[in-house]
Enzyme design. Structure first.
Site, PDB file in Angstrom:
ATOM      1  N   ILE A  62       0.798  -1.236   0.072  1.00 35.15           N
ATOM      2  CA  ILE A  62       0.086  -0.054  -0.011  1.00 35.15           C
ATOM      3  C   ILE A  62       0.794   1.322   0.100  1.00 35.15           C
ATOM      4  O   ILE A  62       0.321   2.340  -0.280  1.00 35.15           O
ATOM      5  CB  ILE A  62      -0.838  -0.159   1.205  1.00 35.15           C
ATOM      6  CG1 ILE A  62      -0.402   0.157   2.390  1.00 35.15           C
ATOM      7  CG2 ILE A  62      -2.025  -1.154   1.072  1.00 35.15           C
ATOM      8  CD1 ILE A  62      -1.140   0.205   3.952  1.00 35.15           C
ATOM      9  N   SER A  86       0.871  -3.344  16.547  1.00 37.77           N
ATOM     10  CA  SER A  86       1.533  -3.540  18.053  1.00 37.77           C
ATOM     11  C   SER A  86       2.345  -2.398  18.154  1.00 37.77           C
ATOM     12  O   SER A  86       3.094  -1.646  17.432  1.00 37.77           O
ATOM     13  CB  SER A  86       2.908  -4.729  17.445  1.00 37.77           C
ATOM     14  OG  SER A  86       3.739  -4.725  18.370  1.00 37.77           O
ATOM     15  N   TYR A 149       2.123   4.016  17.468  1.00 32.88           N
ATOM     16  CA  TYR A 149       1.008   3.230  16.698  1.00 32.88           C
ATOM     17  C   TYR A 149      -0.152   4.073  16.868  1.00 32.88           C
ATOM     18  O   TYR A 149      -1.076   4.135  16.004  1.00 32.88           O
ATOM     19  CB  TYR A 149       1.123   1.802  17.177  1.00 32.88           C
ATOM     20  CG  TYR A 149      -0.247   1.162  16.599  1.00 32.88           C
ATOM     21  CD1 TYR A 149      -0.280   0.625  15.320  1.00 32.88           C
ATOM     22  CD2 TYR A 149      -1.266   0.797  17.433  1.00 32.88           C
ATOM     23  CE1 TYR A 149      -1.373  -0.138  14.902  1.00 32.88           C
ATOM     24  CE2 TYR A 149      -2.394   0.191  17.196  1.00 32.88           C
ATOM     25  CZ  TYR A 149      -2.510  -0.121  16.015  1.00 32.88           C
ATOM     26  OH  TYR A 149      -3.576  -1.034  15.308  1.00 32.88           O
ATOM     27  N   ASN A 178      -8.796  -5.160  21.012  1.00 29.25           N
ATOM     28  CA  ASN A 178      -8.281  -6.605  21.216  1.00 29.25           C
ATOM     29  C   ASN A 178      -8.866  -7.838  20.402  1.00 29.25           C
ATOM     30  O   ASN A 178      -9.505  -8.747  20.968  1.00 29.25           O
ATOM     31  CB  ASN A 178      -8.301  -6.831  22.766  1.00 29.25           C
ATOM     32  CG  ASN A 178      -7.303  -5.646  23.334  1.00 29.25           C
ATOM     33  OD1 ASN A 178      -7.930  -4.572  23.739  1.00 29.25           O
ATOM     34  ND2 ASN A 178      -6.148  -5.910  23.474  1.00 29.25           N
ATOM     35  N   VAL A 179      -8.938  -7.893  19.207  1.00 32.48           N
ATOM     36  CA  VAL A 179      -9.518  -8.981  18.416  1.00 32.48           C
ATOM     37  C   VAL A 179      -8.629 -10.119  18.638  1.00 32.48           C
ATOM     38  O   VAL A 179      -7.345 -10.096  18.573  1.00 32.48           O
ATOM     39  CB  VAL A 179      -9.677  -8.554  16.931  1.00 32.48           C
ATOM     40  CG1 VAL A 179     -10.445  -9.482  16.073  1.00 32.48           C
ATOM     41  CG2 VAL A 179     -10.416  -6.992  17.046  1.00 32.48           C
ATOM     42  N   VAL A 193      -1.701 -11.367  22.780  1.00 39.49           N
ATOM     43  CA  VAL A 193      -1.375 -11.904  23.917  1.00 39.49           C
ATOM     44  C   VAL A 193      -2.046 -13.390  23.766  1.00 39.49           C
ATOM     45  O   VAL A 193      -1.597 -14.467  24.410  1.00 39.49           O
ATOM     46  CB  VAL A 193      -1.804 -11.257  24.900  1.00 39.49           C
ATOM     47  CG1 VAL A 193      -3.601 -10.823  24.823  1.00 39.49           C
ATOM     48  CG2 VAL A 193      -1.836 -11.939  26.409  1.00 39.49           C
ATOM     49  N   ARG A 217      -8.839  -5.636  29.448  1.00 42.26           N
ATOM     50  CA  ARG A 217      -9.221  -5.547  27.847  1.00 42.26           C
ATOM     51  C   ARG A 217     -10.482  -5.926  27.801  1.00 42.26           C
ATOM     52  O   ARG A 217     -11.170  -6.853  28.111  1.00 42.26           O
ATOM     53  CB  ARG A 217      -8.116  -6.294  27.070  1.00 42.26           C
ATOM     54  CG  ARG A 217      -6.577  -5.701  27.435  1.00 42.26           C
ATOM     55  CD  ARG A 217      -6.368  -4.586  26.747  1.00 42.26           C
ATOM     56  NE  ARG A 217      -4.879  -3.966  26.963  1.00 42.26           N
ATOM     57  CZ  ARG A 217      -4.514  -3.277  27.966  1.00 42.26           C
ATOM     58  NH1 ARG A 217      -5.307  -2.799  28.934  1.00 42.26           N
ATOM     59  NH2 ARG A 217      -3.462  -2.884  27.947  1.00 42.26           N
TER      60      ARG A 217
END
Length: 326
Positions: A62, A86, A149, A178-179, A193, A217
Protein backbone atom coordinates in the site's frame (compact mmCIF):
# COMPACT_ATOMS: atom_id res chain seq x y z
CA UNK A 1 -23.98 -16.14 5.27
CA UNK A 2 -23.20 -12.66 3.99
CA UNK A 3 -25.99 -10.12 3.47
CA UNK A 4 -23.81 -8.41 0.85
CA UNK A 5 -24.08 -9.90 -2.65
CA UNK A 6 -22.83 -9.25 -6.17
CA UNK A 7 -20.38 -6.54 -5.10
CA UNK A 8 -16.69 -6.07 -5.78
CA UNK A 9 -14.85 -5.81 -2.47
CA UNK A 10 -11.19 -4.93 -1.98
CA UNK A 11 -9.73 -6.18 1.29
CA UNK A 12 -6.28 -4.77 2.02
CA UNK A 13 -4.20 -6.89 4.33
CA UNK A 14 -6.41 -9.72 3.15
CA UNK A 15 -3.87 -12.42 4.04
CA UNK A 16 -3.66 -11.23 7.64
CA UNK A 17 -5.70 -12.33 10.62
CA UNK A 18 -8.76 -10.09 10.29
CA UNK A 19 -8.44 -9.64 6.52
CA UNK A 20 -8.43 -13.36 5.75
CA UNK A 21 -11.53 -13.89 7.86
CA UNK A 22 -13.27 -11.09 5.95
CA UNK A 23 -12.17 -12.62 2.63
CA UNK A 24 -13.63 -15.98 3.57
CA UNK A 25 -16.90 -14.49 4.77
CA UNK A 26 -17.67 -12.38 1.69
CA UNK A 27 -16.21 -14.67 -0.97
CA UNK A 28 -19.19 -16.90 -1.83
CA UNK A 29 -21.51 -14.12 -2.99
CA UNK A 30 -19.09 -11.38 -4.05
CA UNK A 31 -15.94 -10.72 -6.05
CA UNK A 32 -13.15 -10.36 -3.50
CA UNK A 33 -9.76 -8.81 -4.19
CA UNK A 34 -7.04 -9.39 -1.61
CA UNK A 35 -4.14 -6.93 -1.53
CA UNK A 36 -1.23 -7.94 0.68
CA UNK A 37 2.57 -7.68 0.71
CA UNK A 38 2.88 -10.63 3.14
CA UNK A 39 5.02 -8.71 5.61
CA UNK A 40 2.74 -9.90 8.41
CA UNK A 41 0.08 -11.84 6.46
CA UNK A 42 0.44 -15.47 5.42
CA UNK A 43 -0.29 -17.48 2.29
CA UNK A 44 -1.75 -20.29 4.39
CA UNK A 45 -4.52 -17.93 5.57
CA UNK A 46 -5.80 -17.59 1.98
CA UNK A 47 -4.65 -20.93 0.54
CA UNK A 48 -8.19 -22.28 0.31
CA UNK A 49 -9.37 -19.20 -1.63
CA UNK A 50 -6.74 -19.17 -4.39
CA UNK A 51 -8.64 -21.38 -6.83
CA UNK A 52 -12.03 -19.83 -6.07
CA UNK A 53 -13.46 -18.08 -9.18
CA UNK A 54 -14.52 -15.05 -7.11
CA UNK A 55 -11.08 -14.50 -5.56
CA UNK A 56 -8.20 -12.41 -6.88
CA UNK A 57 -4.86 -11.88 -5.16
CA UNK A 58 -2.73 -8.80 -5.77
CA UNK A 59 0.65 -9.13 -4.11
CA UNK A 60 1.70 -5.56 -3.50
CA UNK A 61 2.38 -2.81 -0.99
CA UNK A 62 0.00 0.00 0.00
CA UNK A 63 3.03 2.30 0.12
CA UNK A 64 3.07 2.11 -3.69
CA UNK A 65 0.35 4.39 -5.06
CA UNK A 66 0.15 2.70 -8.48
CA UNK A 67 -0.57 -0.63 -6.76
CA UNK A 68 -3.36 1.02 -4.79
CA UNK A 69 -4.85 2.50 -7.97
CA UNK A 70 -4.77 -0.89 -9.70
CA UNK A 71 -6.42 -2.59 -6.73
CA UNK A 72 -9.43 -0.23 -6.50
CA UNK A 73 -10.51 -0.39 -10.16
CA UNK A 74 -14.25 -1.07 -10.34
CA UNK A 75 -14.47 -1.69 -6.59
CA UNK A 76 -17.69 -1.01 -4.64
CA UNK A 77 -16.28 -1.29 -1.11
CA UNK A 78 -12.80 -1.05 0.38
CA UNK A 79 -12.21 -2.83 3.68
CA UNK A 80 -8.84 -1.42 4.68
CA UNK A 81 -7.19 -3.78 7.16
CA UNK A 82 -3.57 -3.40 6.03
CA UNK A 83 -1.36 -1.93 8.74
CA UNK A 84 1.66 -2.60 10.89
CA UNK A 85 0.10 -3.42 14.23
CA UNK A 86 1.66 -3.66 17.70
CA UNK A 87 2.53 -0.90 20.14
CA UNK A 88 6.02 -2.37 20.87
CA UNK A 89 6.80 -2.62 17.14
CA UNK A 90 5.92 1.05 16.69
CA UNK A 91 8.14 2.03 19.62
CA UNK A 92 11.04 0.06 18.13
CA UNK A 93 10.46 1.31 14.57
CA UNK A 94 8.21 4.39 14.40
CA UNK A 95 9.34 5.34 10.87
CA UNK A 96 8.14 2.14 9.16
CA UNK A 97 4.96 2.14 11.25
CA UNK A 98 4.23 5.66 10.02
CA UNK A 99 5.06 4.84 6.38
CA UNK A 100 2.63 1.92 6.31
CA UNK A 101 -0.11 3.19 8.61
CA UNK A 102 -0.21 6.83 7.53
CA UNK A 103 1.29 7.11 4.03
CA UNK A 104 -0.17 3.75 3.00
CA UNK A 105 -3.56 4.71 4.40
CA UNK A 106 -3.50 8.03 2.52
CA UNK A 107 -2.56 6.22 -0.69
CA UNK A 108 -5.52 3.84 -0.34
CA UNK A 109 -7.94 6.61 0.60
CA UNK A 110 -6.85 8.78 -2.35
CA UNK A 111 -7.00 5.88 -4.79
CA UNK A 112 -10.49 4.99 -3.53
CA UNK A 113 -11.64 8.58 -3.95
CA UNK A 114 -10.22 8.77 -7.48
CA UNK A 115 -11.93 5.49 -8.44
CA UNK A 116 -15.34 6.53 -7.10
CA UNK A 117 -15.47 3.76 -4.49
CA UNK A 118 -18.87 3.65 -2.77
CA UNK A 119 -17.57 3.32 0.78
CA UNK A 120 -14.18 3.14 2.51
CA UNK A 121 -14.31 1.16 5.76
CA UNK A 122 -11.09 1.04 7.71
CA UNK A 123 -9.54 -0.59 10.77
CA UNK A 124 -9.22 2.07 13.43
CA UNK A 125 -7.95 1.23 16.90
CA UNK A 126 -8.85 1.44 20.58
CA UNK A 127 -5.31 2.78 21.08
CA UNK A 128 -6.70 6.13 19.93
CA UNK A 129 -8.18 6.61 23.41
CA UNK A 130 -4.63 7.04 24.71
CA UNK A 131 -4.34 8.43 28.23
CA UNK A 132 -8.07 8.99 28.67
CA UNK A 133 -9.07 7.23 31.90
CA UNK A 134 -12.80 7.45 31.26
CA UNK A 135 -14.57 4.06 31.18
CA UNK A 136 -16.35 2.88 29.20
CA UNK A 137 -14.68 4.42 26.14
CA UNK A 138 -17.08 6.62 24.18
CA UNK A 139 -16.21 7.48 20.58
CA UNK A 140 -16.32 11.25 21.05
CA UNK A 141 -14.00 11.35 24.11
CA UNK A 142 -10.33 10.52 23.51
CA UNK A 143 -7.03 11.36 25.20
CA UNK A 144 -3.47 11.84 24.01
CA UNK A 145 -1.83 8.88 22.21
CA UNK A 146 0.65 6.79 24.21
CA UNK A 147 2.60 5.24 21.32
CA UNK A 148 3.63 5.93 17.72
CA UNK A 149 1.11 3.25 16.66
CA UNK A 150 -1.70 5.13 18.40
CA UNK A 151 -0.64 8.36 16.67
CA UNK A 152 -0.87 6.69 13.26
CA UNK A 153 -4.33 5.26 13.89
CA UNK A 154 -5.62 8.64 15.08
CA UNK A 155 -4.18 10.30 11.98
CA UNK A 156 -6.16 7.78 9.89
CA UNK A 157 -9.36 9.01 11.51
CA UNK A 158 -8.43 12.64 10.84
CA UNK A 159 -7.69 11.93 7.18
CA UNK A 160 -10.92 9.97 6.76
CA UNK A 161 -12.91 12.83 8.28
CA UNK A 162 -11.26 15.43 6.03
CA UNK A 163 -11.77 13.29 2.90
CA UNK A 164 -15.44 12.68 3.68
CA UNK A 165 -16.03 16.43 4.10
CA UNK A 166 -13.79 17.62 1.25
CA UNK A 167 -14.31 14.94 -1.40
CA UNK A 168 -17.67 13.39 -0.36
CA UNK A 169 -16.30 9.85 -0.09
CA UNK A 170 -18.23 7.85 2.51
CA UNK A 171 -15.93 6.56 5.26
CA UNK A 172 -16.46 4.51 8.42
CA UNK A 173 -13.76 3.74 10.97
CA UNK A 174 -14.02 0.70 13.23
CA UNK A 175 -12.05 1.06 16.45
CA UNK A 176 -11.09 -2.54 17.09
CA UNK A 177 -10.70 -3.64 20.70
CA UNK A 178 -8.27 -6.56 21.18
CA UNK A 179 -9.59 -8.80 18.42
CA UNK A 180 -8.89 -12.54 18.66
CA UNK A 181 -9.86 -15.74 16.87
CA UNK A 182 -8.94 -18.18 14.11
CA UNK A 183 -5.98 -17.33 11.84
CA UNK A 184 -4.31 -15.12 14.46
CA UNK A 185 -0.58 -15.75 14.34
CA UNK A 186 0.96 -17.06 17.61
CA UNK A 187 4.52 -16.61 16.36
CA UNK A 188 6.90 -13.68 16.18
CA UNK A 189 8.08 -10.97 18.54
CA UNK A 190 4.83 -9.00 18.26
CA UNK A 191 2.28 -11.79 18.59
CA UNK A 192 -0.96 -10.81 20.34
CA UNK A 193 -1.49 -12.08 23.86
CA UNK A 194 -4.18 -14.76 23.24
CA UNK A 195 -2.47 -16.74 20.42
CA UNK A 196 0.86 -16.35 22.21
CA UNK A 197 -0.51 -17.74 25.48
CA UNK A 198 -2.31 -20.56 23.65
CA UNK A 199 0.90 -21.59 21.88
CA UNK A 200 2.83 -21.54 25.15
CA UNK A 201 0.21 -23.63 26.95
CA UNK A 202 0.15 -26.16 24.10
CA UNK A 203 3.91 -26.54 24.56
CA UNK A 204 3.48 -26.79 28.36
CA UNK A 205 5.40 -23.51 28.73
CA UNK A 206 4.51 -20.82 31.26
CA UNK A 207 2.94 -17.68 29.76
CA UNK A 208 4.40 -14.41 31.05
CA UNK A 209 1.88 -11.77 32.07
CA UNK A 210 3.12 -8.17 31.96
CA UNK A 211 2.45 -6.67 35.39
CA UNK A 212 0.27 -8.22 38.10
CA UNK A 213 -2.43 -9.44 35.71
CA UNK A 214 -5.04 -6.90 36.79
CA UNK A 215 -4.85 -4.86 33.58
CA UNK A 216 -8.09 -5.43 31.69
CA UNK A 217 -9.17 -5.48 28.06
CA UNK A 218 -12.37 -5.66 26.05
CA UNK A 219 -11.43 -8.83 24.15
CA UNK A 220 -13.47 -9.11 20.94
CA UNK A 221 -14.08 -12.30 18.96
CA UNK A 222 -13.45 -12.17 15.20
CA UNK A 223 -17.05 -12.96 14.23
CA UNK A 224 -18.24 -9.80 16.01
CA UNK A 225 -15.71 -7.84 13.93
CA UNK A 226 -16.97 -9.42 10.71
CA UNK A 227 -20.51 -8.44 11.72
CA UNK A 228 -19.45 -4.82 12.26
CA UNK A 229 -17.74 -4.62 8.86
CA UNK A 230 -20.87 -5.97 7.19
CA UNK A 231 -23.15 -3.54 9.04
CA UNK A 232 -20.84 -0.67 8.07
CA UNK A 233 -21.25 -1.71 4.42
CA UNK A 234 -25.04 -2.06 4.64
CA UNK A 235 -26.07 1.10 6.48
CA UNK A 236 -27.37 4.02 4.42
CA UNK A 237 -28.53 6.16 7.32
CA UNK A 238 -26.84 9.58 6.88
CA UNK A 239 -25.91 9.74 10.57
CA UNK A 240 -24.28 6.29 10.41
CA UNK A 241 -21.56 7.14 7.88
CA UNK A 242 -18.51 9.41 8.02
CA UNK A 243 -17.90 8.54 11.65
CA UNK A 244 -16.15 5.96 13.87
CA UNK A 245 -17.47 3.09 15.98
CA UNK A 246 -16.13 1.05 18.83
CA UNK A 247 -15.93 -2.55 17.65
CA UNK A 248 -16.03 -4.68 20.77
CA UNK A 249 -18.20 -6.85 22.98
CA UNK A 250 -18.64 -4.28 25.73
CA UNK A 251 -17.21 -6.19 28.70
CA UNK A 252 -13.72 -6.20 30.17
CA UNK A 253 -11.61 -9.15 31.24
CA UNK A 254 -8.42 -9.01 33.30
CA UNK A 255 -5.33 -10.80 32.06
CA UNK A 256 -5.59 -13.09 35.10
CA UNK A 257 -9.16 -14.02 34.14
CA UNK A 258 -8.08 -14.54 30.54
CA UNK A 259 -5.21 -16.87 31.35
CA UNK A 260 -7.34 -18.97 33.70
CA UNK A 261 -10.08 -19.30 31.08
CA UNK A 262 -7.47 -20.41 28.55
CA UNK A 263 -6.16 -23.03 30.98
CA UNK A 264 -9.71 -24.24 31.64
CA UNK A 265 -10.62 -24.63 27.95
CA UNK A 266 -7.26 -26.07 26.84
CA UNK A 267 -7.21 -28.58 29.69
CA UNK A 268 -10.32 -30.16 28.17
CA UNK A 269 -8.03 -31.28 25.32
CA UNK A 270 -4.83 -31.76 27.31
CA UNK A 271 -5.30 -32.17 31.11
CA UNK A 272 -1.60 -31.47 31.79
CA UNK A 273 -2.13 -27.81 30.81
CA UNK A 274 -4.07 -27.30 34.05
CA UNK A 275 -0.78 -27.68 35.98
CA UNK A 276 1.30 -25.19 33.93
CA UNK A 277 2.28 -22.26 36.21
CA UNK A 278 1.83 -18.59 35.28
CA UNK A 279 4.80 -16.18 35.38
CA UNK A 280 4.54 -12.44 36.03
CA UNK A 281 6.91 -9.82 34.58
CA UNK A 282 7.27 -6.05 34.28
CA UNK A 283 4.57 -3.77 32.85
CA UNK A 284 5.06 -3.04 29.15
CA UNK A 285 5.84 0.50 27.95
CA UNK A 286 2.91 2.15 26.15
CA UNK A 287 0.24 -0.18 27.54
CA UNK A 288 -2.93 1.36 28.91
CA UNK A 289 -4.15 -0.16 32.19
CA UNK A 290 -7.80 -0.71 31.30
CA UNK A 291 -9.89 -0.80 28.16
CA UNK A 292 -13.66 -1.12 27.95
CA UNK A 293 -15.83 -0.01 25.04
CA UNK A 294 -19.27 1.47 24.99
CA UNK A 295 -21.03 -0.16 22.02
CA UNK A 296 -24.18 1.95 22.35
CA UNK A 297 -23.41 4.05 19.25
CA UNK A 298 -22.99 0.93 17.08
CA UNK A 299 -26.18 -0.55 18.52
CA UNK A 300 -28.13 2.64 17.83
CA UNK A 301 -26.86 3.51 14.36
CA UNK A 302 -25.84 0.13 12.91
CA UNK A 303 -28.11 -2.26 14.84
CA UNK A 304 -25.02 -4.03 16.13
CA UNK A 305 -25.69 -7.02 18.38
CA UNK A 306 -22.48 -8.99 19.07
CA UNK A 307 -23.12 -12.71 18.84
CA UNK A 308 -20.11 -13.98 20.83
CA UNK A 309 -19.14 -13.13 24.38
CA UNK A 310 -15.47 -13.22 25.26
CA UNK A 311 -15.68 -16.71 26.81
CA UNK A 312 -17.80 -18.08 23.94
CA UNK A 313 -15.31 -16.73 21.43
CA UNK A 314 -12.39 -18.00 23.47
CA UNK A 315 -13.83 -21.51 23.52
CA UNK A 316 -14.17 -21.47 19.71
CA UNK A 317 -10.65 -20.08 19.36
CA UNK A 318 -9.06 -22.70 21.61
CA UNK A 319 -10.82 -25.44 19.67
CA UNK A 320 -9.49 -24.00 16.37
CA UNK A 321 -5.89 -23.81 17.65
CA UNK A 322 -6.12 -27.37 18.99
CA UNK A 323 -7.48 -28.73 15.70
CA UNK A 324 -4.92 -26.88 13.54
CA UNK A 325 -1.86 -27.37 15.79
CA UNK A 326 1.25 -28.79 14.12
Amino acid sequence: MSKIAKKKILITGGAGFIGSNLCGYFLEDNEVICLDNFSTGHYHNIQSFLLHPNFKLIEGDIRDFETCERAVLGVDFVLHEAALGSVPRSINDPITTNEVNVSGFLNMLTAARNAGVKRFIYAASSSTYGDSEKLPKIEEVIGKPLSPYAVTKYVNELYADVFSKTYSIATIGLRYFNVFGRNQDPNGAYAAVIPKFVAQFLNHESPIINGDGNFSRDFTYIDNVIQMNELAMLSDHPEAINTVYNTAFGERTTLNELVHSLKEFLAEFDPEIATVPIVYGENRVGDIPHSLASIEKAKRLLNYAPKFSMREGLKETVKWYWETRK
